[in-house]
Design a protein around this motif. Sequence first.
Motif, mmCIF file in Angstrom:
data_model
loop_
_atom_site.group_PDB
_atom_site.id
_atom_site.type_symbol
_atom_site.label_atom_id
_atom_site.label_comp_id
_atom_site.label_asym_id
_atom_site.label_seq_id
_atom_site.Cartn_x
_atom_site.Cartn_y
_atom_site.Cartn_z
ATOM 1 N N ARG A 95 0.915 -1.331 -0.130
ATOM 2 C CA ARG A 95 0.133 -0.066 -0.106
ATOM 3 C C ARG A 95 0.773 1.229 -0.001
ATOM 4 N NH1 ARG A 95 -3.462 -1.656 3.874
ATOM 5 N NH2 ARG A 95 -2.674 -0.244 5.431
ATOM 6 N N ALA A 96 2.019 1.400 0.694
ATOM 7 C CA ALA A 96 2.842 2.413 0.874
ATOM 8 C C ALA A 96 3.439 2.578 -0.545
ATOM 9 C CB ALA A 96 3.927 2.192 1.951
ATOM 10 N N LEU A 97 3.894 1.409 -1.294
ATOM 11 C CA LEU A 97 4.558 1.729 -2.426
ATOM 12 C C LEU A 97 3.666 2.244 -3.503
ATOM 13 C CD1 LEU A 97 6.615 -1.517 -2.302
ATOM 14 C CD2 LEU A 97 7.537 0.594 -2.616
ATOM 15 N N GLN A 98 2.253 1.696 -3.268
ATOM 16 C CA GLN A 98 1.318 2.234 -4.323
ATOM 17 C C GLN A 98 0.842 3.870 -4.172
ATOM 18 O OE1 GLN A 98 -2.146 -0.334 -3.522
ATOM 19 N NE2 GLN A 98 -2.422 -0.643 -5.837
ATOM 20 N N GLU A 99 0.866 4.085 -2.923
ATOM 21 C CA GLU A 99 0.594 5.352 -2.791
ATOM 22 C C GLU A 99 1.782 6.468 -3.144
ATOM 23 O OE1 GLU A 99 -1.921 7.293 -1.542
ATOM 24 O OE2 GLU A 99 -2.999 5.396 -1.962
ATOM 25 N N ALA A 100 3.126 5.868 -2.955
ATOM 26 C CA ALA A 100 4.151 6.607 -3.044
ATOM 27 C C ALA A 100 4.316 6.659 -4.734
ATOM 28 C CB ALA A 100 5.411 5.969 -2.620
ATOM 29 N N THR A 101 3.858 5.798 -5.538
ATOM 30 C CA THR A 101 3.903 5.479 -6.974
ATOM 31 C C THR A 101 2.920 6.734 -7.285
ATOM 32 O OG1 THR A 101 4.513 3.154 -6.923
ATOM 33 C CG2 THR A 101 3.818 4.312 -8.792
ATOM 34 N N LYS A 102 1.823 7.051 -6.739
ATOM 35 C CA LYS A 102 1.010 7.858 -7.338
ATOM 36 C C LYS A 102 1.701 9.503 -7.176
ATOM 37 C CE LYS A 102 -3.398 5.765 -6.043
ATOM 38 N NZ LYS A 102 -4.323 5.603 -5.073
ATOM 39 N N ARG A 103 2.114 9.555 -6.172
ATOM 40 C CA ARG A 103 2.982 10.869 -5.901
ATOM 41 C C ARG A 103 4.081 11.151 -6.810
ATOM 42 N NH1 ARG A 103 0.972 12.724 -0.273
ATOM 43 N NH2 ARG A 103 -0.688 11.463 -0.004
ATOM 44 N N TRP A 104 4.893 10.086 -7.015
ATOM 45 C CA TRP A 104 6.045 10.423 -7.793
ATOM 46 C C TRP A 104 5.412 10.664 -9.370
ATOM 47 C CZ3 TRP A 104 6.633 6.915 -12.180
ATOM 48 C CH2 TRP A 104 7.855 7.033 -12.667
ATOM 49 N N GLU A 105 4.361 9.771 -9.629
ATOM 50 C CA GLU A 105 3.915 9.991 -11.010
ATOM 51 C C GLU A 105 3.169 11.532 -11.225
ATOM 52 O OE1 GLU A 105 0.682 6.974 -11.134
ATOM 53 O OE2 GLU A 105 2.076 5.778 -12.321
ATOM 54 N N ALA A 106 2.666 12.054 -9.844
ATOM 55 C CA ALA A 106 2.390 13.486 -9.957
ATOM 56 C C ALA A 106 3.577 14.362 -9.862
ATOM 57 C CB ALA A 106 1.286 13.574 -8.743
ATOM 58 N N GLY A 107 4.631 14.060 -9.688
ATOM 59 C CA GLY A 107 5.673 14.880 -9.659
ATOM 60 C C GLY A 107 6.151 15.581 -8.466
ATOM 61 N N GLU A 108 5.496 14.846 -7.171
ATOM 62 C CA GLU A 108 5.442 15.729 -5.925
ATOM 63 C C GLU A 108 6.951 15.938 -5.343
ATOM 64 O OE1 GLU A 108 3.238 14.672 -2.564
ATOM 65 O OE2 GLU A 108 1.477 14.626 -3.893
ATOM 66 N N TRP A 109 7.884 15.059 -5.776
ATOM 67 C CA TRP A 109 9.207 14.870 -5.113
ATOM 68 C C TRP A 109 10.364 15.273 -5.934
ATOM 69 C CZ3 TRP A 109 6.817 9.622 -3.869
ATOM 70 C CH2 TRP A 109 6.270 9.810 -2.588
ATOM 71 N N GLU A 110 11.387 15.825 -5.470
ATOM 72 C CA GLU A 110 12.509 15.960 -6.298
ATOM 73 C C GLU A 110 13.616 14.913 -6.246
ATOM 74 O OE1 GLU A 110 14.915 19.790 -5.773
ATOM 75 O OE2 GLU A 110 16.051 19.284 -7.373
ATOM 76 N N LYS A 111 13.787 14.696 -4.745
ATOM 77 C CA LYS A 111 14.993 13.715 -4.342
ATOM 78 C C LYS A 111 14.210 12.417 -4.035
ATOM 79 C CE LYS A 111 17.980 17.323 -2.678
ATOM 80 N NZ LYS A 111 19.345 16.970 -3.323
ATOM 81 N N GLY A 112 15.128 11.459 -4.279
ATOM 82 C CA GLY A 112 15.004 10.121 -3.624
ATOM 83 C C GLY A 112 14.504 10.078 -1.944
ATOM 84 N N GLU A 113 15.261 10.839 -1.471
ATOM 85 C CA GLU A 113 15.175 10.660 0.136
ATOM 86 C C GLU A 113 13.761 11.293 0.459
ATOM 87 O OE1 GLU A 113 18.053 14.585 1.381
ATOM 88 O OE2 GLU A 113 18.895 12.370 1.026
ATOM 89 N N GLU A 114 13.126 12.208 -0.545
ATOM 90 C CA GLU A 114 11.688 12.762 0.283
ATOM 91 C C GLU A 114 10.805 11.527 -0.176
ATOM 92 O OE1 GLU A 114 10.765 16.309 -2.127
ATOM 93 O OE2 GLU A 114 12.943 16.157 -2.468
ATOM 94 N N ALA A 115 10.821 10.590 -1.088
ATOM 95 C CA ALA A 115 10.047 9.569 -1.400
ATOM 96 C C ALA A 115 10.236 8.403 -0.252
ATOM 97 C CB ALA A 115 10.469 9.202 -2.529
ATOM 98 N N ALA A 116 11.675 8.429 0.030
ATOM 99 C CA ALA A 116 11.875 7.546 0.988
ATOM 100 C C ALA A 116 11.411 7.838 2.461
ATOM 101 C CB ALA A 116 13.482 7.082 1.072
ATOM 102 N N ALA A 117 11.386 8.889 2.751
ATOM 103 C CA ALA A 117 10.838 9.112 3.904
ATOM 104 C C ALA A 117 9.334 9.045 3.985
ATOM 105 C CB ALA A 117 11.269 10.857 4.295
ATOM 106 N N TYR A 118 8.635 9.322 2.804
ATOM 107 C CA TYR A 118 7.211 9.242 2.841
ATOM 108 C C TYR A 118 6.750 7.679 3.206
ATOM 109 C CZ TYR A 118 2.581 8.592 1.021
ATOM 110 O OH TYR A 118 1.206 8.265 0.867
ATOM 111 N N LEU A 119 7.728 6.855 2.366
ATOM 112 C CA LEU A 119 7.197 5.145 2.512
ATOM 113 C C LEU A 119 7.615 4.882 3.923
ATOM 114 C CD1 LEU A 119 9.195 4.163 -0.737
ATOM 115 C CD2 LEU A 119 6.712 3.692 -0.067
ATOM 116 N N ALA A 120 8.938 5.630 4.663
ATOM 117 C CA ALA A 120 9.041 5.105 5.921
ATOM 118 C C ALA A 120 8.020 5.561 6.854
ATOM 119 C CB ALA A 120 10.502 5.741 6.333
ATOM 120 N N ASP A 121 7.563 6.773 6.888
ATOM 121 C CA ASP A 121 6.611 7.003 7.763
ATOM 122 C C ASP A 121 4.988 6.320 7.615
ATOM 123 O OD1 ASP A 121 7.766 9.474 8.665
ATOM 124 O OD2 ASP A 121 6.782 10.719 7.341
ATOM 125 N N MET A 122 4.853 5.916 6.470
ATOM 126 C CA MET A 122 3.695 5.033 6.207
ATOM 127 C C MET A 122 3.900 3.886 6.834
ATOM 128 S SD MET A 122 1.447 5.173 2.816
ATOM 129 C CE MET A 122 0.056 4.151 2.644
#
Lengths: 283, 283
Positions: free
Chosen positions: B201-228
């Motif tokens: 579920r975390a990977l699915q949600e993160a994929t949506k945000r990545w597709e929407a271009g919400e993040w610039e760096k990998g570590e922002e996406a990683a932090a989102y996954l970790a939190d969730m």
Amino acid sequence: MEVISKQKQLRQRRSEALQPVGLVPTMGYLHEGHLSLIRRARQECKTVVVSIYVNPLQFGPNEDFEHYPRDLERDLSLAQEAGADWVFAPTPEEMLPRPLVTQVMVNELTDRLCGASRPGHFDGVATVVTQLFNLIQPDRAYFGLKDAQQVAVIQRMVEDLHMPVIIVPCPTLREPDGLAMSSRNVYLSPTERQRALILNRALQEATKRWEAGEWEKGEEAAAYLADMITSEAGVTLDYAEVLTYPDLEPVESFDQSKAVLAAVAARVGSTRLIDNRIWQREE
Amino acid sequence: MEVISKQKQLRQRRSEALQPVGLVPTMGYLHEGHLSLIRRARQECKTVVVSIYVNPLQFGPNEDFEHYPRDLERDLSLAQEAGADWVFAPTPEEMLPRPLVTQVMVNELTDRLCGASRPGHFDGVATVVTQLFNLIQPDRAYFGLKDAQQVAVIQRMVEDLHMPVIIVPCPTLREPDGLAMSSRNVYLSPTERQRALILNRALQEATKRWEAGEWEKGEEAAAYLADMITSEAGVTLDYAEVLTYPDLEPVESFDQSKAVLAAVAARVGSTRLIDNRIWQREE
């Protein structure tokens, strides 16, 4: 004889090759020792491949990679005369298109003898031999026993990783005065060339004493070798050791060890030379 | 379908095999993910070999080697149904007749993600895959992308060592509720099974945000996954990381990275699970 420098061409030829395929891996600057391996391969194989590649991975940072002797023209004609079907002579770029992160390590066997003096040397040897085996896919591969530890390392790697190749160890060839043949002998001045004979002479004398049963333990024989080499002017001992072969363990008793390696390394001037004997009791 | 347990018999069969030969290396306890690899190999190869071998080298001292699930009877019938010609199921004694001193190490790629949590794991994987490649000599080998780091490590090893095999990465298969298929899923209690869904579920949600271009760096996406993942009761995060693929470097900018691996590992109860997505911009 065909000279191949590219992987792609090699794979193509390999797929059509008559089997068995024999490989003689060399760093070039061929001497009679190499030629004896090629001739042996010629007798036993339908396709004989000689690789000529000065492998940077097996040289330390202060070793002679840059100055290692090279003469491809001469090597090609010698290889052809001795019966090679192909010479594989890749460039470093062809073998290492980008920096390697993969390493093949043979532990234990490589922390002693030349492995102690040349850290990383045998990892470099094991890695390049694996690369060459994967590229050439030989059924048989020929190695000289001048590098007895190298033969032990490669044989163990082949067994451990179940590589589909038979390792054929071949006897050391010598100059008429007894010096073991080596591409590095060209580095020696005439005086050094004479001094270098101490390696073979010490091994010869030690062999007589071993045959006479003078020693019980390997370290007694090693001490004899070390004394004799150290006493020669202009020669600096690197090591003299007597270990079981091919496992390279201490010899607690000659009576209980089937095969034993008496190995020496020394610097003559700035040239590092090695030599050895394998002592074997008849059953 | 033929079941082969001995090296000698395997070599014999291999010498007569129709080519290309495809290999699906497994640790057994086959699920639909494995079967999809076998079916893919069946489409692309004349001879399909499935290896079943729980490799002790890739388990750490406190890991589940002893308890790893095994059911050879069931595996054999599943492999046959999916189209295998041979199953190679060696004993540990056949693969390791004496302690290994040789190791294949893939550096850099193996010090992060699962390599950081499981020291030595990828050396064990690289070594056993080399053994299997040498024994079976496949033209093609099929690996699931659930273990995306493993695929990157093996692909790099094959390139570095010039192994004559094509690596075919295959998509992760999932249970109907999204849990990535794994032989270790049998360890989960019904409650844990529900909790485990957080990884996908975390990977699915993160994929949506990545597709929407919400993040610039990998570590922002990683932090989102970790939190969730951390917010799920009964789930202990091991890592969440977003790195370039297959080189596994930090992602400085999603715009400049062609392929990116979003990878997570967590303990659910005492069971360690992993999952991932590969994010790829169309050119």
